[in-house]
Design a protein around this motif. Structure first.
Motif, PDB file in Angstrom:
ATOM      1  N   GLU A 115       0.830  -1.210   0.000  1.00  0.00           N
ATOM      2  CA  GLU A 115       0.000   0.000   0.000  1.00  0.00           C
ATOM      3  C   GLU A 115       0.868   1.266   0.000  1.00  0.00           C
ATOM      4  O   GLU A 115       0.623   2.206  -0.763  1.00  0.00           O
ATOM      5  N   ALA A 116       1.893   1.247   0.828  1.00  0.00           N
ATOM      6  CA  ALA A 116       2.761   2.426   0.920  1.00  0.00           C
ATOM      7  C   ALA A 116       3.479   2.678  -0.404  1.00  0.00           C
ATOM      8  O   ALA A 116       3.615   3.831  -0.833  1.00  0.00           O
ATOM      9  N   LEU A 117       3.927   1.606  -1.059  1.00  0.00           N
ATOM     10  CA  LEU A 117       4.623   1.759  -2.337  1.00  0.00           C
ATOM     11  C   LEU A 117       3.682   2.356  -3.381  1.00  0.00           C
ATOM     12  O   LEU A 117       4.050   3.254  -4.142  1.00  0.00           O
ATOM     13  N   ILE A 118       2.447   1.866  -3.375  1.00  0.00           N
ATOM     14  CA  ILE A 118       1.489   2.345  -4.361  1.00  0.00           C
ATOM     15  C   ILE A 118       1.138   3.807  -4.114  1.00  0.00           C
ATOM     16  O   ILE A 118       1.090   4.618  -5.046  1.00  0.00           O
ATOM     17  N   GLU A 119       0.984   4.154  -2.855  1.00  0.00           N
ATOM     18  CA  GLU A 119       0.686   5.549  -2.523  1.00  0.00           C
ATOM     19  C   GLU A 119       1.810   6.463  -3.007  1.00  0.00           C
ATOM     20  O   GLU A 119       1.578   7.506  -3.631  1.00  0.00           O
ATOM     21  N   ASP A 120       3.022   6.023  -2.744  1.00  0.00           N
ATOM     22  CA  ASP A 120       4.206   6.776  -3.148  1.00  0.00           C
ATOM     23  C   ASP A 120       4.226   6.963  -4.669  1.00  0.00           C
ATOM     24  O   ASP A 120       4.478   8.064  -5.179  1.00  0.00           O
ATOM     25  N   LYS A 157       3.806  10.256  -7.161  1.00  0.00           N
ATOM     26  CA  LYS A 157       4.819  10.620  -8.172  1.00  0.00           C
ATOM     27  C   LYS A 157       4.188  10.777  -9.561  1.00  0.00           C
ATOM     28  O   LYS A 157       4.524  11.696 -10.304  1.00  0.00           O
ATOM     29  N   VAL A 158       3.262   9.871  -9.865  1.00  0.00           N
ATOM     30  CA  VAL A 158       2.582   9.928 -11.169  1.00  0.00           C
ATOM     31  C   VAL A 158       1.845  11.264 -11.299  1.00  0.00           C
ATOM     32  O   VAL A 158       1.895  11.930 -12.339  1.00  0.00           O
ATOM     33  N   ARG A 196      10.445   2.518 -13.582  1.00  0.00           N
ATOM     34  CA  ARG A 196      11.568   3.264 -13.006  1.00  0.00           C
ATOM     35  C   ARG A 196      11.217   3.763 -11.596  1.00  0.00           C
ATOM     36  O   ARG A 196      12.011   3.687 -10.666  1.00  0.00           O
ATOM     37  N   MET A 197       9.976   4.222 -11.443  1.00  0.00           N
ATOM     38  CA  MET A 197       9.554   4.727 -10.130  1.00  0.00           C
ATOM     39  C   MET A 197       9.547   3.630  -9.078  1.00  0.00           C
ATOM     40  O   MET A 197       9.904   3.856  -7.924  1.00  0.00           O
ATOM     41  N   ALA A 249      16.934  -4.196  -6.045  1.00  0.00           N
ATOM     42  CA  ALA A 249      15.699  -3.531  -6.469  1.00  0.00           C
ATOM     43  C   ALA A 249      15.513  -3.689  -7.982  1.00  0.00           C
ATOM     44  O   ALA A 249      14.423  -4.027  -8.445  1.00  0.00           O
ATOM     45  N   ALA A 250      16.597  -3.502  -8.729  1.00  0.00           N
ATOM     46  CA  ALA A 250      16.504  -3.606 -10.191  1.00  0.00           C
ATOM     47  C   ALA A 250      16.158  -5.031 -10.618  1.00  0.00           C
ATOM     48  O   ALA A 250      15.297  -5.243 -11.470  1.00  0.00           O
ATOM     49  N   SER A 251      16.798  -6.018  -9.986  1.00  0.00           N
ATOM     50  CA  SER A 251      16.546  -7.395 -10.406  1.00  0.00           C
ATOM     51  C   SER A 251      15.148  -7.851  -9.978  1.00  0.00           C
ATOM     52  O   SER A 251      14.517  -8.683 -10.617  1.00  0.00           O
ATOM     53  N   LEU A 252      14.676  -7.288  -8.875  1.00  0.00           N
ATOM     54  CA  LEU A 252      13.354  -7.650  -8.373  1.00  0.00           C
ATOM     55  C   LEU A 252      12.250  -7.198  -9.353  1.00  0.00           C
ATOM     56  O   LEU A 252      11.300  -7.920  -9.619  1.00  0.00           O
ATOM     57  N   VAL A 253      12.409  -6.005  -9.875  1.00  0.00           N
ATOM     58  CA  VAL A 253      11.411  -5.479 -10.791  1.00  0.00           C
ATOM     59  C   VAL A 253      11.591  -6.111 -12.186  1.00  0.00           C
ATOM     60  O   VAL A 253      10.635  -6.271 -12.932  1.00  0.00           O
ATOM     61  N   GLY A 254      12.810  -6.514 -12.480  1.00  0.00           N
ATOM     62  CA  GLY A 254      13.089  -7.311 -13.685  1.00  0.00           C
ATOM     63  C   GLY A 254      13.119  -6.501 -14.968  1.00  0.00           C
ATOM     64  O   GLY A 254      12.735  -5.363 -15.022  1.00  0.00           O
TER      65      GLY A 254
END
Ligand code: GDP
Length: 289
Positions: free
Chosen positions: A43-48, A52-53, A66-67, A284-289
């Motif tokens: 939830e916190a990530l999405i809010e953030d 930004k969007v 990227r965000m 973080a980069a590898s997690l998002v792929g």
């Protein structure tokens, strides 16, 4: 890094869509929860990201990728993932519940340190089962480490730890990895044993790190099982194993935020080379792929 546990596959569809809409946020939330970030972090990530969007007035889902990497990096980087191994000898206690990959981790970690030119001795202070000592000896040898074994089954673990540090001092060995017991059904006894090991070691040398090994595939249950170690063992760093077999890479962030203890190593397989230090940006980069 293995795609199996990256968010990549779940997110790929989302990042190629025409525009960001409510479905995008729902899909993202599902992907984050499936990857074991836990509802609060998701939830916190999405809010953030929503914020930004709005701020950057973008409608392009590619920007989300990227965000997300940046948001994860920021959260990962709040913790200091550097291993503190400057003392000589540098004493590392390795703790955790049986089955999480403690023995394998010790062998892999020894090998990792060896590649940096360090000399290592492993102390087999889980003295209860002879078979466990033998398994540890095999991994120590694979990792290029010496091993100090108990002289007999059931020898006082603290005395094995003592002898291991004596050995390191006598021979100038730089790093001491002490294996400890992980039998869960004797929690109070186990913590007393661990405290005694710590007391005895601290008379000889400061303890540089206490690493708690956690199995990513057991998620939050695994953390609950390990709670006693978190409370009593003075844990300074986490090792997350079995990230190769799991789609649960978000667990790394969830467990770090929940315990307040940095992740310092990650295990990504059963081979001797399948361990790495923890680098927030790379992870973080590898997690998002
Ligand atoms: P211990 O009881 O905590 O000492 O656990 P072991 O080191 O004996 O490991 C238990 C099992 O987990 C073994 O079959 C290991 O090969 C496996 N294991 C350990 N680390 C990893 C890892 O990072 N990835 C995978 N896939 N398996 C692992």
């Amino acid at each position: 890094m293995a795609e199996k546990w990256s968010l990549g596959r779940a997110l790929r569809g989302m990042f190629v869509k025409e525009t960001i809409d409510e479905n995008t946020w729902d899909d993202l939330e599902t992907a984050l929860i499936t990857a074991d970030f836990g509802p609060d972090i998701a939830e916190a990530l999405i809010e953030d990201m929503r914020e930004k969007v709005a701020r950057f007035q973008t409608e392009d889902p590619k920007d989300l990728k990227r965000m997300l990497v940046e948001a994860l990096e920021d959260r990962f980087a709040k913790f200091d993932s550097t291993l503190k191994l400057t003392e000589r000898p540098a004493v590392v206690l390795v703790v955790g519940v049986n089955g999480v990959g403690k023995t394998t981790t010790i062998g892999k970690f020894a090998n990792f340190l060896k590649r940096y030119g360090r000399s290592i001795v492993v102390g087999a202070a889980d003295t209860f089962r002879a078979a466990a000592v033998e398994q540890l000896a095999t991994w120590a040898e694979r990792g290029g480490a010496q091993i100090v074994r108990p002289e007999r089954e059931g020898q006082d673990p603290a005395s094995v730890a003592y002898q291991t540090i004596e050995y390191a001092k006598r021979t100038g060995t730089e790093i001491v990895l002490v294996d400890t017991a992980g039998r869960l059904h004797t929690k109070a006894g186990l913590m007393d044993e661990l405290e005694k090991v710590r007391r005895v070691i601290e008379k000889q040398a400061p303890i540089s790190e206490v690493l708690l090994v956690l199995d990513a595939t057991t998620g939050q249950n695994g953390v609950m099982q390990a709670e006693a170690f978190l409370e009593h063992a003075g844990v300074t760093g986490l090792v997350i194993t079995k990230l190769d077999g799991s789609a649960k890479g978000g667990f790394v962030l969830a467990v770090q935020e929940r315990t307040g203890i940095p992740v310092k190593l990650i295990g990504e397989g059963e081979g001797i080379g399948d361990i790495s230090g923890f680098t927030p940006s790379a992870f973080a980069a590898s997690l998002v792929g």
